[in-house]
Design an enzyme around this catalytic site. Structure first.
Site, short mmCIF file in Angstrom:
data_model
loop_
_atom_site.label_atom_id
_atom_site.label_comp_id
_atom_site.label_asym_id
_atom_site.label_seq_id
_atom_site.Cartn_x
_atom_site.Cartn_y
_atom_site.Cartn_z
CD GLU A 1 -2.86 -0.74 2.15
OE1 GLU A 1 -2.77 -0.28 2.80
OE2 GLU A 1 -3.22 -1.37 2.77
CD GLU B 1 -3.84 -6.06 3.89
OE1 GLU B 1 -4.55 -5.17 4.23
OE2 GLU B 1 -2.43 -5.41 4.28
O1 IFM Z 1 -3.86 -2.89 9.43
C1 IFM Z 1 -4.62 -2.52 8.02
C2 IFM Z 1 -2.70 -3.36 7.09
O2 IFM Z 1 -1.66 -3.22 7.59
C3 IFM Z 1 -3.14 -2.59 6.00
N1 IFM Z 1 -3.98 -2.44 4.65
C4 IFM Z 1 -5.41 -1.71 6.02
C5 IFM Z 1 -5.23 -2.97 7.75
C6 IFM Z 1 -5.98 -1.93 7.89
O3 IFM Z 1 -6.51 -1.17 8.26
#
Ligand code: IFM
Length: 457
Positions: free
Chosen positions: A171, A359
């Site tokens: 990200e 994710e």
């Molecule tokens: O916890 C985070 C993660 O580190 C990166 N993506 C989003 C998740 C939730 O906010």
């Protein structure tokens, strides 16, 4: 809730189910075995930056409970584990001395996964920049990109032989815009020039790391994990639609553009080019190397309206109201079909390789009652998003796997420990882990794979 068997039947037999975590969010042992501070160690100690003054000093104590946690993944029956490697454990000052003890930990981690038949998806950078590099400017400095390339080389030389896949960054939107423009994440800057410098140097670091990885471990599939935003105009007006296009360029194009097309979006360059750092000859070619895969982290859509105020800075948008009033405990709108639309749109705009949903998950702060955690809303959220992933597969898009965020509750950055995303509950006082209802359901789902008990495609 969708019955796991019915849902499983919508995926090909080789679809990969996994769970994800990140180093600073779970490891703790912030000073163990030669690890030095990262920008998050420093940031979390600054008054007012992190909810309740929480930090990753102890987190889930995963560093000391590695085997127990790998056993948990094994017991959950998922096939793959996505984790990140802490740069400050490996090269504690960012440049210079390599810390063998830090590498030993990840050696044990990948060996532990292999011994349990769990596939390893490593991320090299999930936001824990060695603090010492801030002395040179952190990601605002071009030299950080070269330091990252060396770090990538060191990691791959040591554990690359046991990785099933590697991602350079997690990200970049967060480590660039959220960290250097919006001031919410470390290092907490609020400055467009710093943010644009971080953007280009992160993209460059990605490309340099791809070169290094391919040199050291040519057989490890290399990718990049992006939290692409599903940008939706708040109305059908021409102004709001144009705003959504600008927002797309800013939030997505700043990364997808150089990586997958070899160029920054024209709108971004024309609005902000005078504040951008030098893009040197050859940089875009380094950044624009074909990847083996990419990862999407998706949680919620981004709804935007035009911000017509005089002098509003690019992309000149403001938030539009939610369409679905239902939100998770962190306040994010639930809208699974936006994930489907986003992926279709991205494959239309760019030449993308195959992908994983690296994710997806939901924040619900449900506590343990009588030894159980009844987090039905998380279970519903995950099953609805998996249904959206299955829709993508039916449309012919190359979605190869799904990683739930997260294996267990953990340090949720600026929210500290107040927001829980785990399939497994963590009691931070005792470090007791309790598999939630969603975790048990995910196990039932994963149990259907990879048995080839349903039609492929
Ligand atoms: O916890 C985070 C993660 O580190 C990166 N993506 C989003 C998740 C939730 O906010």
């Amino acid at each position: 809730m969708i019955d796991p068997k019915t849902l499983a039947a919508r995926f090909p037999g080789d679809f990969l189910f996994g769970v994800a975590t990140a180093a600073y969010q779970i490891e703790g042992s912030a000073r163990a075995d030669g690890r030095k501070q990262s920008i998050w160690d420093a940031f979390s100690k600054m008054p007012g930056r992190v909810h309740n003054g929480d930090s990753g000093d102890v987190a889930c104590d995963h560093y000391n409970r590695l085997d127990e946690d790998l056993d948990l993944i094994k017991e959950m029956g998922v096939e793959a584990y996505r984790f990140s490697i802490a740069w400050p454990r490996i090269i504690p000052e960012g440049v210079g001395r390599i810390n063998e003890k830090g590498l030993d930990f990840y050696d044990r981690l990948v060996d532990g996964c292999k011994a349990r038949g769990i596939k390893t998806f490593a991320t090299l950078y999930h936001w824990d920049l060695p603090l010492a590099l801030m002395g040179d400017g952190g990601w605002a400095a071009r030299s950080t990109a070269y330091a990252f390339q060396r770090y990538a080389k060191v990691v791959m030389a040591r554990i690359g032989d046991r990785l099933d896949a590697v991602a350079t960054f997690n990200e970049p939107w967060c480590s660039v815009w959220l960290s250097h423009l919006y001031g919410i994440h470390a290092p907490g800057e609020r400055n467009m020039r710093a943010a644009l410098a971080a953007m280009h140097h992160t993209n460059l670091a990605h490309g340099l790391a791809v070169e290094a990885i391919r040199h050291v471990t040519p057989n490890v599939p290399v990718g990049l994990v992006l939290n692409a935003h599903s940008v939706i105009a708040g109305s059908d007006s021409a102004g709001d639609k144009a705003a959504a296009e600008r927002a797309f360029d800013f939030h997505n194009g700043a990364f997808f553009g150089p990586v997958f097309k070899g160029e920054y979006p024209k709108s971004l360059v024309s609005a902000l080019g005078d504040k951008m750092p030098a893009v040197e000859d050859g940089d875009l070619a380094v950044i624009n190397q074909k990847l083996d895969w990419w990862g999407l982290n998706y949680y919620t859509p981004m709804r935007v309206l035009d911000d017509a105020r005089q002098g509003a800075e690019f992309p000149a948008t403001q938030p539009a109201p939610f369409v679905n009033p239902e939100k998770t405990d962190i306040g994010w709108e639930i809208f699974p079909s936006a994930m489907t639309d986003l992926v279709v749109d991205l494959y239309d705009r760019y030449e993308l390789p195959e992908m994983y949903i690296t994710e997806n998950g939901a924040c619900y702060n449900t506590e343990v009652e009588n030894g159980e955690v009844n987090d039905q809303p998380r279970l519903d959220y995950i099953s609805d998003h998996l249904a959206a992933a299955a829709d993508l597969i039916s449309k012919g898009l190359p979605v190869k796997g799904y990683f739930a965020w997260s294996l267990m509750d953990n340090f949720e950055w600026a929210e500290g420990y107040s927001m829980r995303f785990g399939l497994v509950h963590v009691d931070y006082e005792t470090q007791v882990r309790t598999v939630k209802k969603s975790g048990k359901w995910y196990t039932q789902l994963a149990a259907q794979f990879p048995k080839g008990n349903h039609r492929a495609g």
